[in-house]
Scaffold this motif. Structure first.
Motif, PDB file in Angstrom:
ATOM      1  N   VAL A 116    -131.275  47.654   5.823  1.00 28.59           N
ATOM      2  CA  VAL A 116    -132.556  47.468   6.502  1.00 28.59           C
ATOM      3  C   VAL A 116    -133.718  47.264   5.545  1.00 28.59           C
ATOM      4  O   VAL A 116    -134.623  46.467   5.796  1.00 28.59           O
ATOM      5  CB  VAL A 116    -132.830  48.710   7.395  1.00 28.59           C
ATOM      6  CG1 VAL A 116    -134.249  48.719   7.928  1.00 28.59           C
ATOM      7  CG2 VAL A 116    -131.830  48.739   8.536  1.00 28.59           C
ATOM      8  N   GLY A 117    -133.711  47.970   4.416  1.00 23.00           N
ATOM      9  CA  GLY A 117    -134.856  47.894   3.517  1.00 23.00           C
ATOM     10  C   GLY A 117    -134.536  48.507   2.173  1.00 23.00           C
ATOM     11  O   GLY A 117    -133.394  48.910   1.911  1.00 23.00           O
ATOM     12  N   ALA A 118    -135.551  48.556   1.321  1.00 17.97           N
ATOM     13  CA  ALA A 118    -135.365  49.115  -0.017  1.00 17.97           C
ATOM     14  C   ALA A 118    -136.603  49.908  -0.398  1.00 17.97           C
ATOM     15  O   ALA A 118    -137.717  49.589   0.021  1.00 17.97           O
ATOM     16  CB  ALA A 118    -135.115  47.995  -1.024  1.00 17.97           C
ATOM     17  N   ILE A 119    -136.395  50.952  -1.175  1.00 14.70           N
ATOM     18  CA  ILE A 119    -137.513  51.748  -1.686  1.00 14.70           C
ATOM     19  C   ILE A 119    -137.259  52.035  -3.167  1.00 14.70           C
ATOM     20  O   ILE A 119    -136.135  51.885  -3.642  1.00 14.70           O
ATOM     21  CB  ILE A 119    -137.668  53.088  -0.934  1.00 14.70           C
ATOM     22  CG1 ILE A 119    -136.368  53.907  -1.017  1.00 14.70           C
ATOM     23  CG2 ILE A 119    -138.075  52.863   0.515  1.00 14.70           C
ATOM     24  CD1 ILE A 119    -136.489  55.308  -0.418  1.00 14.70           C
ATOM     25  N   GLU A 120    -138.312  52.464  -3.859  1.00  8.97           N
ATOM     26  CA  GLU A 120    -138.146  52.897  -5.246  1.00  8.97           C
ATOM     27  C   GLU A 120    -138.512  54.368  -5.359  1.00  8.97           C
ATOM     28  O   GLU A 120    -139.568  54.785  -4.859  1.00  8.97           O
ATOM     29  CB  GLU A 120    -139.044  52.080  -6.173  1.00  8.97           C
ATOM     30  CG  GLU A 120    -138.418  50.776  -6.573  1.00  8.97           C
ATOM     31  CD  GLU A 120    -139.197  50.076  -7.694  1.00  8.97           C
ATOM     32  OE1 GLU A 120    -139.930  50.762  -8.430  1.00  8.97           O
ATOM     33  OE2 GLU A 120    -139.055  48.851  -7.794  1.00  8.97           O
ATOM     34  N   VAL A 121    -137.637  55.127  -6.000  1.00  8.36           N
ATOM     35  CA  VAL A 121    -137.884  56.562  -6.193  1.00  8.36           C
ATOM     36  C   VAL A 121    -137.334  56.992  -7.541  1.00  8.36           C
ATOM     37  O   VAL A 121    -136.639  56.233  -8.215  1.00  8.36           O
ATOM     38  CB  VAL A 121    -137.190  57.416  -5.098  1.00  8.36           C
ATOM     39  CG1 VAL A 121    -137.896  57.320  -3.773  1.00  8.36           C
ATOM     40  CG2 VAL A 121    -135.718  57.035  -4.962  1.00  8.36           C
ATOM     41  N   THR A 124    -127.149  51.368  -1.622  1.00 11.30           N
ATOM     42  CA  THR A 124    -126.818  51.128  -3.027  1.00 11.30           C
ATOM     43  C   THR A 124    -127.968  51.659  -3.868  1.00 11.30           C
ATOM     44  O   THR A 124    -129.124  51.629  -3.441  1.00 11.30           O
ATOM     45  CB  THR A 124    -126.624  49.631  -3.316  1.00 11.30           C
ATOM     46  OG1 THR A 124    -127.823  48.948  -2.936  1.00 11.30           O
ATOM     47  CG2 THR A 124    -125.453  49.053  -2.548  1.00 11.30           C
ATOM     48  N   VAL A 125    -127.623  52.153  -5.037  1.00  4.24           N
ATOM     49  CA  VAL A 125    -128.635  52.694  -5.950  1.00  4.24           C
ATOM     50  C   VAL A 125    -128.490  51.958  -7.277  1.00  4.24           C
ATOM     51  O   VAL A 125    -127.402  51.904  -7.845  1.00  4.24           O
ATOM     52  CB  VAL A 125    -128.432  54.215  -6.150  1.00  4.24           C
ATOM     53  CG1 VAL A 125    -129.424  54.759  -7.176  1.00  4.24           C
ATOM     54  CG2 VAL A 125    -128.596  54.958  -4.820  1.00  4.24           C
ATOM     55  N   SER A 126    -129.590  51.341  -7.718  1.00  5.60           N
ATOM     56  CA  SER A 126    -129.523  50.582  -8.972  1.00  5.60           C
ATOM     57  C   SER A 126    -130.801  50.833  -9.772  1.00  5.60           C
ATOM     58  O   SER A 126    -131.805  51.278  -9.214  1.00  5.60           O
ATOM     59  CB  SER A 126    -129.361  49.094  -8.666  1.00  5.60           C
ATOM     60  OG  SER A 126    -130.354  48.692  -7.742  1.00  5.60           O
ATOM     61  N   PRO A 127    -130.775  50.537 -11.085  1.00  2.28           N
ATOM     62  CA  PRO A 127    -131.993  50.748 -11.873  1.00  2.28           C
ATOM     63  C   PRO A 127    -133.143  49.920 -11.290  1.00  2.28           C
ATOM     64  O   PRO A 127    -132.927  48.791 -10.851  1.00  2.28           O
ATOM     65  CB  PRO A 127    -131.606  50.225 -13.261  1.00  2.28           C
ATOM     66  CG  PRO A 127    -130.119  50.267 -13.301  1.00  2.28           C
ATOM     67  CD  PRO A 127    -129.657  50.029 -11.894  1.00  2.28           C
ATOM     68  N   ALA A 128    -134.357  50.482 -11.275  1.00  2.00           N
ATOM     69  CA  ALA A 128    -135.487  49.766 -10.686  1.00  2.00           C
ATOM     70  C   ALA A 128    -135.976  48.696 -11.653  1.00  2.00           C
ATOM     71  O   ALA A 128    -135.958  48.894 -12.849  1.00  2.00           O
ATOM     72  CB  ALA A 128    -136.612  50.735 -10.384  1.00  2.00           C
ATOM     73  N   ARG A 152    -136.412  55.672 -12.669  1.00  2.58           N
ATOM     74  CA  ARG A 152    -136.755  55.130 -11.349  1.00  2.58           C
ATOM     75  C   ARG A 152    -135.640  54.218 -10.889  1.00  2.58           C
ATOM     76  O   ARG A 152    -135.095  53.433 -11.669  1.00  2.58           O
ATOM     77  CB  ARG A 152    -138.075  54.366 -11.403  1.00  2.58           C
ATOM     78  CG  ARG A 152    -139.279  55.299 -11.336  1.00  2.58           C
ATOM     79  CD  ARG A 152    -140.568  54.571 -11.072  1.00  2.58           C
ATOM     80  NE  ARG A 152    -140.772  54.196  -9.671  1.00  2.58           N
ATOM     81  CZ  ARG A 152    -141.078  55.061  -8.709  1.00  2.58           C
ATOM     82  NH1 ARG A 152    -141.183  56.338  -8.946  1.00  2.58           N
ATOM     83  NH2 ARG A 152    -141.275  54.623  -7.473  1.00  2.58           N
ATOM     84  N   VAL A 153    -135.299  54.341  -9.611  1.00  2.00           N
ATOM     85  CA  VAL A 153    -134.197  53.539  -9.074  1.00  2.00           C
ATOM     86  C   VAL A 153    -134.638  52.835  -7.797  1.00  2.00           C
ATOM     87  O   VAL A 153    -135.621  53.224  -7.150  1.00  2.00           O
ATOM     88  CB  VAL A 153    -132.954  54.413  -8.758  1.00  2.00           C
ATOM     89  CG1 VAL A 153    -132.362  54.982 -10.026  1.00  2.00           C
ATOM     90  CG2 VAL A 153    -133.293  55.515  -7.763  1.00  2.00           C
TER      91      VAL A 153
END
Ligand code: MGD
Ligand code: MGD
Ligand code: SF4
Ligand code: MO
Length: 694
Positions: free
Chosen positions: A622-627, A690-694, A615-616
């Protein structure tokens, strides 16, 4: 019990496949492609089959619903119409005409009962705040067609069945089934093309269409204008433009070509990721092919240079002699015309949005300004909203922001079949009966088809006493609003009469009776050149150098800002089992593996210390999500790919299966200020994340 087959066009996407619906008595039991439809020849996709789920869906709304706090109660139709009309009129009485806004979503265009009836209602509102999914989709096409050919729908279509060379940018018709190129069973058509000639796909992802192509080129998101400019320069370096066929019909071609020649494209490889030598080779192939066509869709329209890209694509077809030519790109001559007398050619900048001052196009403002128009106090502030078949909370930029804004409205009424992320904010939901109970003629997609076709769909079953057709609902709201506001009422006749009027306007001689006798549709032959004879520009010529486009070239030429080193560019993805945001409650489409994960190149995952399947957190300005992230070398390094239309876990909705699907919304990341400048269309693709570990 014996099965009986009934036929109609699928109402779900631009491919307008013929469907064979099998009934036992009045029960719909199976759906197949209509093998006798001369255009779709039996093609059907999983969504067509999922109509079985839609028809039986217990979550589907069937009667008007009124909200009091968080409680919903069913009410009668007359009461619902009266309340809608009175509340809309009251908001305008207290706050002025612009205080009522409307948003129309994608399915409107698939329902004759919307497309033919809404314009009168919207006109009677006299509001500047009209919005639709067009400004998160095809506005660049419409703007270019209007600027160059004089009508927003004078749209040249790729002659996919006859071309020898197809250069396709930012489109994945094998999953999306074709778009502004109505071509049911597109995979078969592209296969034939790849055998006959060549299909080149330019896309940051090796898509299903790229897999079927003769050649695929990765391109850095948002850089297509550079690719197209270099390509045009290479084409023109090979010889004079082939414009003999357009003699006397071209205005300012030299100005356009001079402006294009003046752009310094020496660094095209750095910007696009495509080598100059490759571009030169493609130029040679395109020019040498007996017939060729360039086409760009969502990937090049919903990006920062959308209109510029569409203009360059038109010019490429023009200077190689492929515009308005068999095997090239040429407009359809539809039986119900979308151009010519009685249609709206399109206008621009007759008014501007109140807060940001963005220009109107074709009677609408860009949906990217809707939230600020609701939230910013002052005269003309939007206080009431009518939505019709739209889910802008999931489908337009900064959906979270719009979600918040909708909660602050004084009144909202939604014509929709579901209680979803958008309609949960409504005070009133008016759900139309199944499309299978209503006559239908696909005005736009017959007009954008790759052959000249015509098809009328007749109701397959009766409506129950308490069901209302889309057109009856729109007429009902319009009449109640007219009564409450003291404006003249205009009760439009039923669909078959309206379809007859449209056919008569077209002058093809085709009648409703004739279409009614042809349940599989009529094939009237391949596309024919007609653009030059139909130009609606004031000059009567193709306007090759619209001032807005010359300005865009200036803007483009300024040095590009470098990407932040850690950033990835986010792009979208469509799956054959999805339909924007709204079919995730259909069991047939959501069973099996999830389809809402993020795709990232393995090297980009590794360099971030992220395991395949982890999961990242995906964050934008604007915002952030987890997927969930999955490694895939089908996406270009530096790119992340996520489908839109997911994120069904918000409270207060009534879509049990979609809720289980969850996922996260792409548009929680998109930015209302990221726009294609000339049109105001949203730049959904190519945004930095940006994509980082969740
Ligand atoms: N990030 C990102 N965002 C995108 C896109 C993308 O590629 N990436 N694509 C964009 C595009 S191309 C589009 S067209 C838009 C779509 O944007 P929208 O049209 O706003 O969204 P849809 O998901 O199509 O929502 C359709 C709505 O219509 C309702 N509906 C379905 N059938 C009927 C019917 O028969 N009658 C009525 N009255 N209602 C019905 C559904 O319940 C749902 O609420 O999304 C855009 N948003
Ligand atoms: N299955 C399914 N079918 C659909 C829909 C759906 O949601 N699901 N939606 C319908 C609707 S409303 C529409 S408008 C059509 C859209 O039809 P298409 O335009 O074919 O839609 P996409 O599949 O989004 O294709 C866009 C492509 O652009 C690529 N791309 C992204 N950014 C860039 C870029 O900067 N440059 C280039 N060259 N490519 C880029 C993406 O990787 C993607 O492959 O599909 C329709 N059909
Ligand atoms: S491709 Fe489109 S029109 Fe054809 S069956 Fe699927 S959803 Fe319906
Ligand atoms: Mo769309």
């Amino acid at each position: 019990m014996a099965r009986q087959s009934r036929f109609r066009a699928c109402p779900l996407c631009e491919a307008i496949c013929g469907l064979e619906l099998q009934y036992e008595g009045e029960a719909l039991v199976a759906i197949r492609g209509d093998a006798a439809d001369p255009f779709s020849r039996g093609h059907v996709c999983p969504k067509g089959n999922a109509i079985l789920d839609l028809e039986a869906d217990p979550d589907r709304l069937r009667r008007p619903m009124r909200r009091r706090g968080s409680e919903w109660q069913e009410i009668g139709w007359d009461e619902a119409f009266a309340e809608a009309g009175e509340r809309l009129a009251a908001v305008q009485r207290d706050h002025g005409a612009d205080a009522v806004a409307a948003y129309l979503g994608n399915p409107n265009i698939h329902h004759f009962g919307h497309i033919a009836y809404l314009p009168a209602l919207l006109k009677s509102l006299r509001s500047k705040n009209i919005y639709s999914a067009s400004s998160v989709d095809q506005w660049p096409h419409q703007l270019v067609d209007w600027m160059m050919y004089g009508h927003q729908f004078l749209l040249p279509i790729p002659d996919v069945d006859r071309t020898d060379y197809f250069l396709m940018l930012g489109a994945n018709p094998v999953a999306s089934n074709g778009s502004l190129m109505t071509a049911p069973g597109i995979a078969r058509r592209l296969e034939a093309l790849a055998l006959r000639g060549k299909l080149v796909v330019v896309d940051p992802r090796r898509t299903e269409t790229a897999e079927a192509a003769s050649e695929h080129l990765f391109i850095r998101p948002g850089s297509d204008a550079w690719f197209l400019l270099a390509l045009l320069q290479e084409v023109l370096a090979l010889g004079a433009p082939r414009i003999g066929a357009y003699a006397g019909k071209l205005s300012q071609l030299d100005d356009a070509l001079a402006a294009i020649a003046a752009v310094d494209t020496r660094d095209v490889e750095v910007r696009t990721g495509i080598a100059r030598a490759t571009i030169a080779r493609i130029a040679g192939e395109f020019r040498a092919a007996p017939s060729a066509v360039a086409y760009g869709r969502m990937g090049v329209s919903t990006q920062a240079w959308g209109t510029l890209c569409q203009w360059l694509i038109q010019l490429l077809n023009l200077v190689t002699g492929n515009l308005d030519r068999e095997g090239g790109s040429l407009p359809n001559e539809a039986a119900i015309p979308v151009t010519g007398p009685g249609t709206s050619p399109g206008q621009r900048d007759r008014w501007r949005s109140r807060v940001r001052g963005l220009p109107e196009f074709a009677g609408e403002l860009p949906v990217s300004v809707l939230a600020e128009e609701i939230l910013t106090p002052g005269e003309g502030q939007v206080r009431a909203l009518l939505t019709c078949a739209g889910n802008p909370v999931l489908s337009t930029p900064d959906g979270r922001g719009l979600d918040t804004a909708l909660a602050s409205l004084d009144f909202m009424v939604s014509i929709d079949i579901y209680l979803n992320e958008t309609t949960r904010h409504a005070d009133l939901i008016l759900p139309p009966a199944s499309p299978l109970t209503q006559p239908h003629y696909d005005v736009h997609f017959n007009a954008f088809a790759v052959r000249r076709v015509a098809k009328l769909s007749l109701p397959l079953r009766e409506r129950a006493d308490d069901e209302r057709a889309d057109w009856e609902i729109i007429n009902g709201v319009a009449a109640a609003y007219a009564a409450a506001s003291g404006k003249p009422a205009r009760d439009l006749p039923p669909p078959l009469a309206m379809i007859g009027m449209g056919l008569a306007r077209g002058g093809s001689g085709i009648t409703v009776d004739q279409l009614a006798q042809a349940p599989h549709g009529l094939d009237l032959g391949p596309l024919r050149p007609s653009l030059l004879a139909r130009l609606e520009t004031a000059s009567g010529c193709i306007e090759c150098a619209p001032p807005l486009m010359l300005q865009e070239l200036q803007r483009l030429a300024s040095p590009a800002a470098a990407d932040a080193p850690a950033a990835l560019r986010l792009i979208g993805r469509r799956d054959v089992r999805s339909n924007n945001s709204w079919m995730h409650n259909a069991a047939r489409l959501v069973k099996g593996k999830p389809r809402h994960h993020l795709l990232v190149h393995p090297d980009d995952l590794a360099s971030r210390g992220i395991a395949d399947g982890a999961r990242v957190r995906v964050a934008s300005a604007v915002g952030a999500i987890e997927v969930e992230a999955r490694a895939s070398d089908a996406v270009m390094p530096g790119v992340a790919c996520l489908p839109h239309g997911f994120g069904h876990d918000r409270p207060g909705t009534r879509q049990a299966r979609a809720r289980d699907v969850v996922g996260a919304s792409y548009n929680d990341l998109t930015d209302v200020s990221a726009l294609d400048g000339p049109s105001g269309n949203a730049a959904l693709n190519g945004i930095e994340v940006t994509v980082s570990p969740a």
